[in-house]
Design a protein around this motif. Structure first.
Motif, PDB file in Angstrom:
ATOM      1  N   LYS A 167      -9.540  -4.921   8.380  1.00  0.00           N
ATOM      2  CA  LYS A 167     -10.234  -3.809   9.037  1.00  0.00           C
ATOM      3  C   LYS A 167      -9.250  -2.803   9.630  1.00  0.00           C
ATOM      4  CE  LYS A 167     -13.629  -4.728  11.754  1.00  0.00           C
ATOM      5  NZ  LYS A 167     -14.424  -5.348  12.824  1.00  0.00           N
ATOM      6  N   HIS A 168      -8.169  -3.302  10.219  1.00  0.00           N
ATOM      7  CA  HIS A 168      -7.252  -2.411  10.929  1.00  0.00           C
ATOM      8  C   HIS A 168      -5.800  -2.562  10.485  1.00  0.00           C
ATOM      9  CE1 HIS A 168     -10.456  -1.226  13.626  1.00  0.00           C
ATOM     10  NE2 HIS A 168     -10.735  -2.497  13.857  1.00  0.00           N
ATOM     11  N   SER A 169      -5.576  -3.179   9.336  1.00  0.00           N
ATOM     12  CA  SER A 169      -4.193  -3.340   8.874  1.00  0.00           C
ATOM     13  C   SER A 169      -4.155  -3.488   7.370  1.00  0.00           C
ATOM     14  CB  SER A 169      -3.540  -4.560   9.539  1.00  0.00           C
ATOM     15  OG  SER A 169      -4.151  -5.747   9.088  1.00  0.00           O
ATOM     16  N   ILE A 170      -3.021  -3.152   6.795  1.00  0.00           N
ATOM     17  CA  ILE A 170      -2.755  -3.333   5.368  1.00  0.00           C
ATOM     18  C   ILE A 170      -1.351  -3.892   5.233  1.00  0.00           C
ATOM     19  CG2 ILE A 170      -2.407  -2.177   3.143  1.00  0.00           C
ATOM     20  CD1 ILE A 170      -4.536  -0.178   3.916  1.00  0.00           C
ATOM     21  N   THR A 171      -1.205  -4.914   4.375  1.00  0.00           N
ATOM     22  CA  THR A 171       0.099  -5.532   4.135  1.00  0.00           C
ATOM     23  C   THR A 171       0.547  -5.216   2.720  1.00  0.00           C
ATOM     24  OG1 THR A 171      -0.367  -7.311   5.680  1.00  0.00           O
ATOM     25  CG2 THR A 171       1.392  -7.691   4.086  1.00  0.00           C
ATOM     26  N   TRP A 172       1.795  -4.787   2.591  1.00  0.00           N
ATOM     27  CA  TRP A 172       2.369  -4.405   1.307  1.00  0.00           C
ATOM     28  C   TRP A 172       3.511  -5.345   0.947  1.00  0.00           C
ATOM     29  CZ3 TRP A 172      -0.114  -0.572  -1.245  1.00  0.00           C
ATOM     30  CH2 TRP A 172      -0.909   0.305  -0.497  1.00  0.00           C
ATOM     31  N   ARG A 173       3.683  -5.532  -0.360  1.00  0.00           N
ATOM     32  CA  ARG A 173       4.852  -6.234  -0.875  1.00  0.00           C
ATOM     33  C   ARG A 173       5.776  -5.189  -1.477  1.00  0.00           C
ATOM     34  NH1 ARG A 173       6.230 -11.367  -2.091  1.00  0.00           N
ATOM     35  NH2 ARG A 173       4.099 -12.077  -1.632  1.00  0.00           N
ATOM     36  N   LEU A 174       7.020  -5.123  -0.963  1.00  0.00           N
ATOM     37  CA  LEU A 174       8.002  -4.146  -1.422  1.00  0.00           C
ATOM     38  C   LEU A 174       9.209  -4.879  -1.980  1.00  0.00           C
ATOM     39  CD1 LEU A 174       7.972  -1.683   1.639  1.00  0.00           C
ATOM     40  CD2 LEU A 174       6.441  -1.718  -0.335  1.00  0.00           C
TER      41      LEU A 174
ATOM     42  N   LEU B 110      -4.559   0.710  12.116  1.00  0.00           N
ATOM     43  CA  LEU B 110      -5.277   1.634  11.253  1.00  0.00           C
ATOM     44  C   LEU B 110      -6.755   1.693  11.633  1.00  0.00           C
ATOM     45  CD1 LEU B 110      -3.655   0.599   7.844  1.00  0.00           C
ATOM     46  CD2 LEU B 110      -2.905   2.369   9.445  1.00  0.00           C
ATOM     47  N   VAL B 111      -7.409   2.766  11.216  1.00  0.00           N
ATOM     48  CA  VAL B 111      -8.834   2.956  11.493  1.00  0.00           C
ATOM     49  C   VAL B 111      -9.649   2.164  10.473  1.00  0.00           C
ATOM     50  CG1 VAL B 111     -10.698   4.653  11.636  1.00  0.00           C
ATOM     51  CG2 VAL B 111      -8.409   5.227  12.483  1.00  0.00           C
ATOM     52  N   GLN B 112     -10.727   1.541  10.914  1.00  0.00           N
ATOM     53  CA  GLN B 112     -11.593   0.755  10.034  1.00  0.00           C
ATOM     54  C   GLN B 112     -12.256   1.647   8.988  1.00  0.00           C
ATOM     55  OE1 GLN B 112     -14.507  -1.483  12.168  1.00  0.00           O
ATOM     56  NE2 GLN B 112     -15.798  -1.844  10.388  1.00  0.00           N
ATOM     57  N   ASN B 113     -12.324   1.125   7.767  1.00  0.00           N
ATOM     58  CA  ASN B 113     -13.001   1.805   6.654  1.00  0.00           C
ATOM     59  C   ASN B 113     -12.489   3.237   6.485  1.00  0.00           C
ATOM     60  OD1 ASN B 113     -14.799   2.018   4.503  1.00  0.00           O
ATOM     61  ND2 ASN B 113     -16.432   2.848   5.801  1.00  0.00           N
TER      62      ASN B 113
ATOM     63  N   ARG C 173      -7.370   1.812   1.214  1.00  0.00           N
ATOM     64  CA  ARG C 173      -8.433   1.905   2.215  1.00  0.00           C
ATOM     65  C   ARG C 173      -8.533   0.600   2.997  1.00  0.00           C
ATOM     66  NH1 ARG C 173     -13.103   4.859   3.146  1.00  0.00           N
ATOM     67  NH2 ARG C 173     -12.683   6.178   1.331  1.00  0.00           N
ATOM     68  N   THR C 174      -8.803   0.730   4.285  1.00  0.00           N
ATOM     69  CA  THR C 174      -9.055  -0.460   5.107  1.00  0.00           C
ATOM     70  C   THR C 174     -10.488  -0.930   4.916  1.00  0.00           C
ATOM     71  OG1 THR C 174      -9.615   1.003   6.941  1.00  0.00           O
ATOM     72  CG2 THR C 174      -7.370   0.162   6.875  1.00  0.00           C
ATOM     73  N   HIS C 175     -10.787  -2.181   5.352  1.00  0.00           N
ATOM     74  CA  HIS C 175     -12.113  -2.772   5.183  1.00  0.00           C
ATOM     75  C   HIS C 175     -13.124  -2.213   6.169  1.00  0.00           C
ATOM     76  CE1 HIS C 175     -11.541  -5.604   2.051  1.00  0.00           C
ATOM     77  NE2 HIS C 175     -10.627  -6.330   2.680  1.00  0.00           N
TER      78      HIS C 175
END
Length: 491
Positions: free
Chosen positions: A351-358, A431-434, A458-460
């Motif tokens: 909802k408020h975060s995104i995780t990336w693999r770099l 991050l902001v939800q949705n 996009r967040t959930h």
């Protein structure tokens, strides 16, 4: 008969003297009960005070029958009353004792000196009964130290002598201790004491901030007391500026700016001058191809080469000076490639975060510098969508649009720099939800930064678990791929 009368008269005289003495003792005790002096002095209300110091003493009338504090006064040896404005250096203050509210008058010397020596009497006049109590003030002249400084120093490896000798009246005896109070005469392994001097034969960093206490003892025979004055001297150990290594390698990307750092790891005193040399020539601070930035608080300087070309490669020397000694560090500047474009995959979204693999691009060559960090920038995609292009020629439109988008990134975007970690996972929180965001990723090595890549995600909007991406890429079509992945996932 006459002999008998003589003896009776003598006996009567003795009795009278004894009675008078007893009455005097009782009277003295009553005076001490009625008039109390704070702080207490030596025996016989004697006070030994250092010249040029402030001195304050209070007389308290210890009873309830005094109606007005003006009934309590201080007088000098001539019987002259000392009031609240006798002089700037000598005056009295009328108060009430805390708690009991008994009347109190303080005698204040703002800066006492030798002419203030003498007897001062506190006088209480209540209902016609006068009570007196006197104090005796003796002023001891200031000590004149042979070494007036509070801090003395010398270079590492050199001898250091501290002179604790002093002059005064009466002539003082000198003792020397460390800050724990141990006599330096008993510390022969550390200090050499000769007369009133203490010497360290071979100064080392272990002595830094050690303290030598010089004590001047003046014996006041008439008061049967000793006045002690302390002068504490701190040892300052000087040494040349130090670097973690005397020689380092730095890398730069041709055509880009480069920073040559000169970091002093330790110096006493702190470094006060930085100078950069290329070969044997000092770099001119007015040369427009360079910029020199100094930070004396962090003991760092940076030589910034605004645009690196072949002539800028080679060996530089950073010379530093702390006013006691100087040293230098050699910096070898080599050319290097920037990192390749980073490979990015979406690991999970909430909802408020995104995780990336770099990860680094597998096409990197062995001689390329390793990636040390990643810069991750992000901004709400709606803000970029609102940027309108003009009606001018397409080429100009694209340039103007790029400038407008960069302005949005600068004014509304956020960015973080994350050190490369073994797991290669980097979470962006807050991050902001949705909400849809545009992310921009770039890799950094010692020489500089690689090309960036933009990805939209996009967040959930619900509490369900994260989406995991199954592919990685570094081409522009990744934006469309992630959008489709999100679309089917949400269905």
């Amino acid at each position: 008969m006459s002999l008998l009368c003589t003896r009776l008269v003598a006996l009567l005289a003795c009795v009278i003297v004894a009675v008078v003495s007893a009455n005097d003792e009782i009277s003295g005790e009553l005076v001490e009960q009625k008039l109390q002096i704070h702080p207490a002095g030596l025996e016989g209300d004697k006070y030994v005070v250092k010249a040029n110091k402030a001195f304050r003493i209070a007389c308290v009338y210890n009873d309830e029958d005094m109606e007005n504090v003006h009934q309590l006064q201080w007088v000098n040896e001539d019987g002259k009353e000392i009031d609240t404005a006798s002089s700037p250096n000598l005056f009295t203050i009328a108060l009430h004792e805390r708690g009991t509210h008994h009347k109190k008058r303080s005698l204040v010397f703002s800066k006492i000196n030798s002419r203030d020596s003498g007897t001062y009497t506190c006088v209480a006049n209540v209902n016609g009964e006068v009570t007196r109590r006197s104090i005796h003030v003796h002023i001891v002249g200031n000590i004149e130290w042979n070494e007036p400084r509070d801090v003395v120093g010398a270079m590492v490896g050199e001898p250091l002598t501290i002179d604790c000798g002093a002059k005064g009246n009466p002539s003082p005896e000198i003792e020397m201790t460390n800050e724990e109070g141990e006599l330096l005469n008993d510390l022969a392994d550390t200090y050499v004491v000769v007369d009133n001097e203490v010497t360290i034969d071979h100064l080392s960093k272990e002595y830094q901030n050690n303290k030598v206490r010089c004590l001047a003892l003046q014996h006041i025979a008439e008061y049967a007391t000793t006045s002690v004055e302390k002068h504490e001297i701190t040892i300052d150990v000087w040494y040349e500026p130090e670097f973690e290594t005397k020689e380092v390698n730095r890398h730069a990307i041709m055509g880009r700016s480069a920073n040559i750092y000169c970091n002093v790891s330790s110096s006493n005193p702190p470094v006060s001058h930085f100078h950069f040399f290329k070969g044997t020539d000092e770099i001119d601070r007015d040369d427009e191809t360079y910029e020199i930035i100094e930070d004396f608080e962090s003991q760092t300087a940076v030589l910034k080469i605004l645009s690196v070309d072949e002539e800028d490669l080679g060996t530089y020397r950073c010379e530093v000076n702390n006013g006691k000694a100087k040293s230098h560090q050699q910096i070898h500047l080599h050319t290097a490639n920037p990192p390749n474009q980073v490979r990015v995959s979406l690991e999970r979204a909430r909802k408020h975060s995104i995780t990336w693999r770099l990860v680094e691009d597998g096409s990197a060559e062995d001689e390329d510098l390793p990636v040390i960090s990643y810069t991750i920038e992000y901004v709400r995609s709606q803000l970029l969508d609102d940027v309108d292009s003009s009606e001018e020629e397409p080429a100009l439109n694209n340039e103007k649009l790029h400038r407008a988008e960069e302005s949005v990134w600068k004014s509304h975007g956020s960015h973080v720099v994350r050190t490369k970690n073994p797991e290669n996972l980097y979470e962006i929180t807050g991050l902001v939800q949705n909400a849809e965001y545009v992310f921009r990723f770039s890799a950094q090595n010692e020489a500089g930064s690689g090309d960036s890549i933009e990805i939209t995600a996009r967040t959930h909007s619900e509490h369900h678990e994260e989406l995991t991406a199954f592919s990685t890429c570094n081409i522009p079509s990744i934006t469309l791929m992630l959008f489709l992945t999100w679309f089917f996932f949400r269905i």
